[in-house]
Design a protein around this motif. Sequence first.
Motif, PDB file in Angstrom:
ATOM      1  N   ASP A 279       0.808  -1.236   0.108  1.00  0.00           N
ATOM      2  CA  ASP A 279       0.087   0.018  -0.002  1.00  0.00           C
ATOM      3  C   ASP A 279       0.763   1.250   0.098  1.00  0.00           C
ATOM      4  O   ASP A 279       0.242   2.430   0.326  1.00  0.00           O
ATOM      5  CB  ASP A 279      -0.908  -0.087   1.180  1.00  0.00           C
ATOM      6  N   GLY A 280       2.174   1.214  -0.288  1.00  0.00           N
ATOM      7  CA  GLY A 280       2.746   2.443  -0.397  1.00  0.00           C
ATOM      8  C   GLY A 280       4.302   2.183   0.362  1.00  0.00           C
ATOM      9  O   GLY A 280       4.870   1.016   0.300  1.00  0.00           O
ATOM     10  N   PRO A 281       5.158   3.190   0.481  1.00  0.00           N
ATOM     11  CA  PRO A 281       6.378   3.255   0.649  1.00  0.00           C
ATOM     12  C   PRO A 281       6.732   2.445   2.077  1.00  0.00           C
ATOM     13  O   PRO A 281       5.724   2.319   2.825  1.00  0.00           O
ATOM     14  CB  PRO A 281       6.996   4.481   0.876  1.00  0.00           C
ATOM     15  N   ASP A 282       7.848   1.754   2.244  1.00  0.00           N
ATOM     16  CA  ASP A 282       7.914   1.273   3.661  1.00  0.00           C
ATOM     17  C   ASP A 282       7.922   2.261   4.709  1.00  0.00           C
ATOM     18  O   ASP A 282       8.810   3.007   4.659  1.00  0.00           O
ATOM     19  CB  ASP A 282       9.513   0.376   3.431  1.00  0.00           C
ATOM     20  N   PRO A 283       7.131   1.981   5.752  1.00  0.00           N
ATOM     21  CA  PRO A 283       6.852   2.665   6.804  1.00  0.00           C
ATOM     22  C   PRO A 283       8.159   2.738   7.608  1.00  0.00           C
ATOM     23  O   PRO A 283       8.373   4.044   8.123  1.00  0.00           O
ATOM     24  CB  PRO A 283       5.706   2.176   7.456  1.00  0.00           C
ATOM     25  N   GLU A 284       8.935   1.931   7.746  1.00  0.00           N
ATOM     26  CA  GLU A 284      10.261   2.087   8.367  1.00  0.00           C
ATOM     27  C   GLU A 284      11.110   2.834   8.014  1.00  0.00           C
ATOM     28  O   GLU A 284      12.073   3.499   8.699  1.00  0.00           O
ATOM     29  CB  GLU A 284      10.783   0.347   8.549  1.00  0.00           C
ATOM     30  N   ALA A 285      11.150   2.995   6.502  1.00  0.00           N
ATOM     31  CA  ALA A 285      12.119   3.939   5.902  1.00  0.00           C
ATOM     32  C   ALA A 285      11.644   5.441   6.431  1.00  0.00           C
ATOM     33  O   ALA A 285      12.492   6.407   6.253  1.00  0.00           O
ATOM     34  CB  ALA A 285      11.810   3.931   4.320  1.00  0.00           C
ATOM     35  N   LEU A 286      10.418   5.703   6.817  1.00  0.00           N
ATOM     36  CA  LEU A 286      10.057   7.093   7.052  1.00  0.00           C
ATOM     37  C   LEU A 286      10.109   7.048   8.612  1.00  0.00           C
ATOM     38  O   LEU A 286       9.784   8.281   9.249  1.00  0.00           O
ATOM     39  CB  LEU A 286       8.738   7.198   6.608  1.00  0.00           C
ATOM     40  N   GLY A 287      10.356   5.955   9.591  1.00  0.00           N
ATOM     41  CA  GLY A 287      10.364   5.995  11.074  1.00  0.00           C
ATOM     42  C   GLY A 287       8.982   5.918  11.392  1.00  0.00           C
ATOM     43  O   GLY A 287       9.097   6.027  12.576  1.00  0.00           O
ATOM     44  N   HIS A 288       8.060   5.679  10.949  1.00  0.00           N
ATOM     45  CA  HIS A 288       6.695   5.522  11.443  1.00  0.00           C
ATOM     46  C   HIS A 288       5.916   5.084  10.732  1.00  0.00           C
ATOM     47  O   HIS A 288       5.734   5.138   9.260  1.00  0.00           O
ATOM     48  CB  HIS A 288       6.408   6.700  12.102  1.00  0.00           C
ATOM     49  N   PRO A 289       4.627   4.672  11.184  1.00  0.00           N
ATOM     50  CA  PRO A 289       3.480   4.278  10.418  1.00  0.00           C
ATOM     51  C   PRO A 289       3.029   5.296  10.013  1.00  0.00           C
ATOM     52  O   PRO A 289       2.636   6.367  10.340  1.00  0.00           O
ATOM     53  CB  PRO A 289       2.604   3.389  11.233  1.00  0.00           C
ATOM     54  N   TYR A 290       1.929   5.057   8.854  1.00  0.00           N
ATOM     55  CA  TYR A 290       0.889   6.133   8.236  1.00  0.00           C
ATOM     56  C   TYR A 290      -0.099   6.347   9.310  1.00  0.00           C
ATOM     57  O   TYR A 290      -0.493   5.200   9.696  1.00  0.00           O
ATOM     58  CB  TYR A 290       0.465   5.749   7.064  1.00  0.00           C
ATOM     59  N   VAL A 291      -0.710   7.542   9.279  1.00  0.00           N
ATOM     60  CA  VAL A 291      -1.895   7.471  10.184  1.00  0.00           C
ATOM     61  C   VAL A 291      -3.155   7.579   9.414  1.00  0.00           C
ATOM     62  O   VAL A 291      -3.117   8.519   8.338  1.00  0.00           O
ATOM     63  CB  VAL A 291      -1.659   9.109  11.035  1.00  0.00           C
ATOM     64  N   VAL A 292      -4.070   7.168   9.823  1.00  0.00           N
ATOM     65  CA  VAL A 292      -5.457   6.898   8.944  1.00  0.00           C
ATOM     66  C   VAL A 292      -6.483   7.420  10.010  1.00  0.00           C
ATOM     67  O   VAL A 292      -6.662   7.032  11.128  1.00  0.00           O
ATOM     68  CB  VAL A 292      -5.708   5.582   8.489  1.00  0.00           C
ATOM     69  N   ALA A 293      -7.212   8.595   9.515  1.00  0.00           N
ATOM     70  CA  ALA A 293      -8.130   9.357  10.424  1.00  0.00           C
ATOM     71  C   ALA A 293      -9.419   8.330  10.310  1.00  0.00           C
ATOM     72  O   ALA A 293     -10.310   8.282   9.390  1.00  0.00           O
ATOM     73  CB  ALA A 293      -8.719  10.286   9.998  1.00  0.00           C
ATOM     74  N   HIS A 294      -9.885   7.496  11.462  1.00  0.00           N
ATOM     75  CA  HIS A 294     -10.938   6.595  11.516  1.00  0.00           C
ATOM     76  C   HIS A 294     -12.259   7.285  11.811  1.00  0.00           C
ATOM     77  O   HIS A 294     -12.560   8.012  12.694  1.00  0.00           O
ATOM     78  CB  HIS A 294     -10.621   5.675  12.777  1.00  0.00           C
ATOM     79  N   ARG A 295     -12.937   7.349  10.633  1.00  0.00           N
ATOM     80  CA  ARG A 295     -14.195   7.966  10.360  1.00  0.00           C
ATOM     81  C   ARG A 295     -14.001   9.640  10.330  1.00  0.00           C
ATOM     82  O   ARG A 295     -14.858  10.308  10.808  1.00  0.00           O
ATOM     83  CB  ARG A 295     -15.172   7.575  11.486  1.00  0.00           C
ATOM     84  N   GLY A 296     -12.800   9.935  10.278  1.00  0.00           N
ATOM     85  CA  GLY A 296     -12.511  11.263  10.300  1.00  0.00           C
ATOM     86  C   GLY A 296     -11.794  11.516  11.692  1.00  0.00           C
ATOM     87  O   GLY A 296     -11.419  10.358  12.270  1.00  0.00           O
ATOM     88  N   ALA A 297     -11.382  12.845  11.958  1.00  0.00           N
ATOM     89  CA  ALA A 297     -11.286  13.030  13.568  1.00  0.00           C
ATOM     90  C   ALA A 297     -12.274  12.820  14.375  1.00  0.00           C
ATOM     91  O   ALA A 297     -12.705  13.918  15.113  1.00  0.00           O
ATOM     92  CB  ALA A 297     -10.410  14.430  13.477  1.00  0.00           C
TER      93      ALA A 297
END
Length: 280
Positions: free
Chosen positions: A4-22
């Motif tokens: 689903d995208g670039p390796d999160p470890e390369a960026l130092g953290h997971p991607y953040v998904v807003a669950h039903r928005g904020a």
Amino acid sequence: MNADGPDPEALGHPYVVAHRGASAQRPEHTVAAYDLALREGADGVECDVRLTRDGHLVCVHDRKIDRTSNGTGAVSELTLAQLREFDYGSWHSSWRSDGSHGDTGLLTLDALIAMVLDWNRPVKMFIETKHPVRYGALVESKVLALLHRYGIAAPPSAGLARAVVMSFSAAAVWRVRRAAPMLPTVLLGETSRLLGGSAATTVGATAVGPSIATLREYPELVDRAAAHGRALYCWTVDHYEDVRYCRDVGVAWVATNHPGRTKDWLQNGLTGAGRDGTEP
């Protein structure tokens, strides 16, 4: 690069998904909730979709609108016009009668896609189809038709996809993979037996989605998914210790009701937060 995208470890953290928005700060599945999530820097947004009686896709989690609106009744038994008669924010502690916190009317998937694609940076949409429902496979057909209309149903690669379709229904995931093979999919589940077994391979899921409770009990799900070329999407990750845990075991995407707070924790080295998951 993962499914689903670039390796999160390369960026130092997971991607953040807003669950039903904020959805901790604003009423879930409203323009107000998604606008805040986008302004807070969410990498992705998540929504649940259901079909109205007259065939429109709306962002509502429950089978009925009773919990999240000032109306009552099942989504599938009401028309879009009928559903729009109600307000979907007055139940929430953030609601203001003057509308100062944004639009809390019914949100259609069409409107959400337009909103996200119009944002000033790429944001991925995680669209969950709910099952069982009276309209069955028509839900996935309608979702794919809408994604085609926006030109995002056949991305050049999973990493460049703007939309991901998810479901707890393996049959639903299979329908999407069969009709749109380049579109990323997530098989959601509560058990390691389902997510770590052959089900995800059988339906062609590009990622698996355990709850944080399931992942804590079976952390090997991350490596098992990676061994099959799949990413891992974890829900619903709201507390500091859980965010840190997901980062440490290599989760690609974390769905949270607090996207701004979670982004801040990750970008600032997860320092200064209380163990109870509150901001310092």
